[in-house]
Structures are given as structure tokens and as C-alpha cells.
Design a protein around this motif. Structure first.
Motif, PDB file in Angstrom:
ATOM      1  N   ILE A   1       1.169  -1.202   0.324  1.00 28.63           N
ATOM      2  CA  ILE A   1      -0.339   0.047  -0.038  1.00 28.63           C
ATOM      3  C   ILE A   1       0.236   1.303  -0.242  1.00 28.63           C
ATOM      4  CG2 ILE A   1      -1.462   1.338   1.041  1.00 28.63           C
ATOM      5  CD1 ILE A   1      -2.402  -1.401   3.111  1.00 28.63           C
TER       6      ILE A   1
ATOM      7  N   PHE B   1      -3.700   6.683  -3.625  1.00 28.23           N
ATOM      8  CA  PHE B   1      -2.858   5.733  -3.223  1.00 28.23           C
ATOM      9  C   PHE B   1      -2.971   4.461  -4.287  1.00 28.23           C
ATOM     10  CE2 PHE B   1      -4.918   8.448  -0.440  1.00 28.23           C
ATOM     11  CZ  PHE B   1      -4.063   9.148   0.848  1.00 28.23           C
TER      12      PHE B   1
ATOM     13  N   LEU C   1      -5.663  -3.345   4.807  1.00 26.72           N
ATOM     14  CA  LEU C   1      -6.070  -1.764   4.760  1.00 26.72           C
ATOM     15  C   LEU C   1      -6.598  -1.879   5.828  1.00 26.72           C
ATOM     16  CD1 LEU C   1      -8.464  -2.815   1.454  1.00 26.72           C
ATOM     17  CD2 LEU C   1      -6.196  -1.806   1.978  1.00 26.72           C
TER      18      LEU C   1
ATOM     19  N   LEU D   1      -4.748   5.050   4.625  1.00 25.07           N
ATOM     20  CA  LEU D   1      -5.889   4.920   3.909  1.00 25.07           C
ATOM     21  C   LEU D   1      -7.312   4.658   4.845  1.00 25.07           C
ATOM     22  CD1 LEU D   1      -5.344   1.436   1.556  1.00 25.07           C
ATOM     23  CD2 LEU D   1      -5.554   4.201   1.475  1.00 25.07           C
TER      24      LEU D   1
ATOM     25  N   TRP E   1     -10.335   7.117   2.812  1.00 25.29           N
ATOM     26  CA  TRP E   1     -11.607   6.360   2.317  1.00 25.29           C
ATOM     27  C   TRP E   1     -11.818   5.441   2.959  1.00 25.29           C
ATOM     28  CZ3 TRP E   1     -13.145   8.398  -2.062  1.00 25.29           C
ATOM     29  CH2 TRP E   1     -11.542   8.674  -2.756  1.00 25.29           C
TER      30      TRP E   1
END
Lengths: 160, 287
Positions: free
Chosen positions: B58, B65, B76, B82, B86
Motif C-alpha cells: 500500500i 494511493f 487495509l 487509507l 477512504w
């Protein structure tokens, strides 16, 4: 045998085995290496009875190919106790009678250990969510949750 | 069946291109191994992509990204970067399966499995995510919604594979959310779901919106009419009602054991409202 040669570390021991490409880690553990602690329940990743850790991640060993653990670190229920000393989770499962038939127990213990190592002081809700990938069809979950709460307290070094 | 574990994307593409039988990519295996065991697929070749370093990453790029195709959903969820940018995509990815499955499953796999009920896909479509595909003719980039064609079918050509999913960087006053309905609280498949992504003005007026629905059509549904109902509003009651109506009208679900057509059409509107409210609240907090 004509197979894939795999070198791995299981519960701290360097292990080499041969397996067929379609063979799962669960089959390798049970049928090739004699590590019978992980159980096959559903075989489709729904019940958690085959839970082990691969490179520090809790996984269903029925959904991992044996060949995938080349160079990885595998932890199974057989490595949980130190010699004759049970892990606090194992002690508390016994104390709380958090098992009946015992098929789900190795998976629950591995999942609970993973949970407590990531979150030493989980709420009841966090425990229930954390163990949602493990099914028990006889004891029910209350005794299991209480055993995990109690073990968490011991592992944190709080009085009890 | 052959199992291979290439160390580079080029090697993986060569393996896929040189295979004349039934080749499958193995990332998390949480769909593939179940289908193999059930006898639904019989691979002649499995290409395990987890030893390819760039597919495990990542990373921040100049546009946003890069999420490698072999990054697990658990990873994640552990990415502060992240989660901040998001949150809707991450919460959707983290709803897939149990802890055991989270440690293996990937959003690229969730997309390529092409289930209408895939949790991460509506969130990715709402996010405007792009899919980086590699294959025998080089690489191409496409929108997430262009990948699933019908249940179990994707637009990937033979020999192609997903290398990564890319997300934009985040301006201020923007955020996203994903909510699904399941009859229990964990470990289930969506009856209906909604992913919504909003960008606001400093005063809270919605500048741009993207709305995507899951489990109410053969593939994820992007509902532009629902998004238009939100733009220019501050998510007042009338806008929310219009959102719900347009989502319910756009849904074309099936009757099955998880829910009826009428129920799904109704509940997807309710979910869209709740999702919009959550995305809006997050966007307001993201100054």
C-alpha cells in the motif's frame, strides 16, 4: 512422491515436507505432519475449527495451500502450551468448562490468542466480533467469552 | 494442476500467457479454494501472486494511493493513511468474512470474483477507484465498475490480471461511507448495500457525489441520478428522500433466500440515506 518441496517453520521447528499442489495446509498438518489439533469442520472457511497462524495472521488452514507456507512461520495449537504448562487461555477454557465435544476448541484458542495479542483488553463485544469466525455447536458462546475475558485479565497481569 | 509463485509481475504475466488450460490467480484464496473444493473450477495452473513485492504494497503515489492486488483486507484496516482518506472503502473491505478470512482476502479478489453482493465493490465504485490491469499486451487502467460483467464474469481478457487498485488523494471536506444490510451482525453476505462518496464546499454544500449500490442487480450499480439529487444540497430531508427514491427505482434485484425484490428495493433506499448521512458527517469533520 512427486510433490512440491516446502520449507517452513512450525511452532519454532524448521520443517520440510512434500505436498501435492492442491493439498491444503490443514491436510498437510494433519495427514503429513501428524499435527492433529487443527480440525476440519466445514472445509470452506466458515467454521474456524482449522484456525492457525501463518506469518502472524490468523487464517483458516483449510483455505491455504500447503505450498503457500514456503518460507513462512506457522503457529498451531500444538505450540500453545509450554511443555506441561498450559497457556492461560487453555487454563481458563478448562476452568470455565468452555467446551463440550472439543472439536471447535483448538480453533477458538488460536483465534482468542490472536485477538488478545492484538487487543489485550477487549470489550465483550470486541471478543464476540473477534471470534465470529469460529462456530461452536454445543457449549454456546457465553462460557467461551467468559473464559477469554478471564484469560485476558491473567495475561494483562491484573489480579484475579 | 501446477502451482507457481512468481517473484515479478512480468513472470506472472508470462505464466498466464503461456498457459493453454484453465489458469487462476491465487491471492487470498477465500473464493478460489472454496470453488476448487466444491468442484466448480478445475485449475490447470495456479499463479500465487503473494511473492510479488509490488503487489503486496500500500503506498502513496503522486495521484493518491496504490493498493497492490495481494494486499489483504486486514492490512487495509491497519493502514492509518487509507483509513483517514477512504474510510468507506476500508470499512467495506473489513466487512468481508471473519478475522480468519480478513487475514487472506483482498479487494482485487473481491472484485474479480464478480459477486453482485461483493462488499468492497460499491465502496470502490463510489470512490472512483481505478483498476491497474496487466496482461500480454501491456498494462491498462480501467474504472472498477467496468470489471464485473455479470455474476462470476469479468471483462478481464485471457492472460490478464489485476495488479493494483488505485484511489485518488483526498481534498478537504470530502469523505465516504459504506453500509450493508444483513440479518445478523457479522459473517454474512449483503442483502443490499450502498457506498457513497461526497465532496463538499467549505460551507457544507455538496459539490460532487458518487452513489453505488450492491446486491440489487447482476453487477454493482452506479446511480448517477441519485448522485445528482445530492449535488447542490446540504443533505436536507428533501435531498435524502430524492436519494432514496432514485436508488429504489434504479435497483433491479432478484428474489432469493436473502430477500425479496420488494424488500431489497425498499431497503436499499433506506441504506443509501444512512450512508449519505455518515459520509456527510465524515466530510464535515474532514476540514
Amino acid at each position: 512422491m512427486n510433490g512440491i518441496a516446502v520449507s517452513t517453520a512450525i511452532n519454532g521447528d524448521d520443517i520440510e515436507f512434500l505436498c501435492r499442489p492442491e493439498e491444503t495446509l490443514l491436510t498437510v498438518l494433519r495427514d503429513r505432519l501428524g499435527l492433529m489439533g487443527a480440525k476440519e469442520g466445514c472445509g470452506t472457511g466458515d467454521c474456524g475449527a482449522c484456525s492457525v497462524r501463518v506469518d502472524g495472521r490468523l487464517v483458516c488452514s483449510c483455505l491455504v495451500l500447503g505450498a503457500e507456507v514456503q518460507g513462512q512461520v506457522v503457529e498451531t495449537i500444538e505450540g500453545m502450551a509450554s511443555g506441561d504448562s498450559l497457556h492461560p487461555l487453555q487454563e481458563k477454557f478448562l476452568e470455565h468448562a468452555a467446551l463440550q465435544c472439543g472439536i471447535c476448541t483448538p480453533g477458538f484458542l488460536m483465534a482468542a490468542k490472536d485477538l488478545l495479542e492484538r487487543n489485550p483488553d477487549p470489550s465483550e463485544e470486541e471478543i464476540r466480533f473477534g471470534l465470529a469466525g469460529n462456530l461452536c455447536r454445543c457449549t454456546g458462546y457465553d462460557k467461551i467469552v467468559r473464559a477469554v475475558q478471564d484469560a485476558a485479565q491473567v495475561m494483562r497481569g491484573d489480579a484475579a | 494442476m501446477h502451482y507457481s509463485r512468481p517473484n515479478s509481475v512480468a513472470e506472472a504475466v508470462n505464466l498466464l500467457g503461456g498457459n493453454t488450460g484453465n489458469a487462476f490467480i491465487l491471492a487470498g484464496g477465500s473464493d478460489l479454494l472454496v470453488r476448487m473444493k466444491g468442484g466448480f473450477v478445475e485449475p490447470s495452473l495456479i499463479v500465487d501472486i503473494k511473492a510479488i513485492a509490488e503487489l503486496r504494497q500500500i503506498r502513496a503515489t503522486d495521484k493518491g494511493f496504490w493498493i497492490g492486488a495481494a494486499v489483504t483486507c486486514a492490512e487495509l484496516g491497519e493502514s492509518e493513511m487509507l483509513r483517514a482518506a477512504w474510510p468507506g472503502v476500508v470499512e467495506a473491505a473489513n466487512l468481508i468474512g471473519s478475522k480468519q478470512v480478513q487475514g487472506r482476502c483482498t479487494i482485487a479478489g473481491n472484485l474479480c470474483n464478480a459477486s453482485p453482493a461483493a462488499d468492497s465493490v460499491p465502496a470502490l465504485v463510489a470512490a472512483g477507484a481505478r483498476v491497474h490491469i496487466v496482461g500480454p499486451n501491456g498494462s491498462r487502467v480501467t474504472a472498477v465498475e467496468d470489471v464485473p460483467l455479470s455474476p462470476g464474469k469479468t471483462s478481464l481478457a485471457p492472460g490478464e490480471m489485476v495488479a493494483a487498485i488505485e484511489l485518488d488523494e483526498r481534498p478537504a471536506h470530502a469523505s465516504d461511507a459504506y453500509i450493508r444490510f444483513i440479518p445478523r451482525t457479522e459473517m454474512d453476505i449483503a442483502v443490499a448495500s450502498a457506498g457513497i462518496n461526497l465532496t463538499l464546499d467549505a460551507d457544507g454544500t455538496i459539490k460532487t457525489a458518487r452513489v453505488a449500490l450492491g446486491a440489487v442487480a447482476p453487477t454493482v450499480l452506479r446511480v448517477d441520478e441519485a448522485a445528482e439529487a445530492l449535488v447542490g444540497t446540504k443533505l436536507e430531508t428533501a435531498a435524502l428522500e430524492r436519494l432514496a427514491e432514485t436508488c429504489s427505482a434504479a435497483a433491479r434485484p432478484i428474489d432469493d433466500k436473502r430477500g425479496t425484490i420488494a424488500y431489497r428495493k425498499s431497503v436499499v433506499g433506506v441504506l443509501a440515506k444512512r450512508t449519505a448521512e455518515l459520509a456527510y458527517k465524515r466530510a464535515r469533520a474532514n476540514s
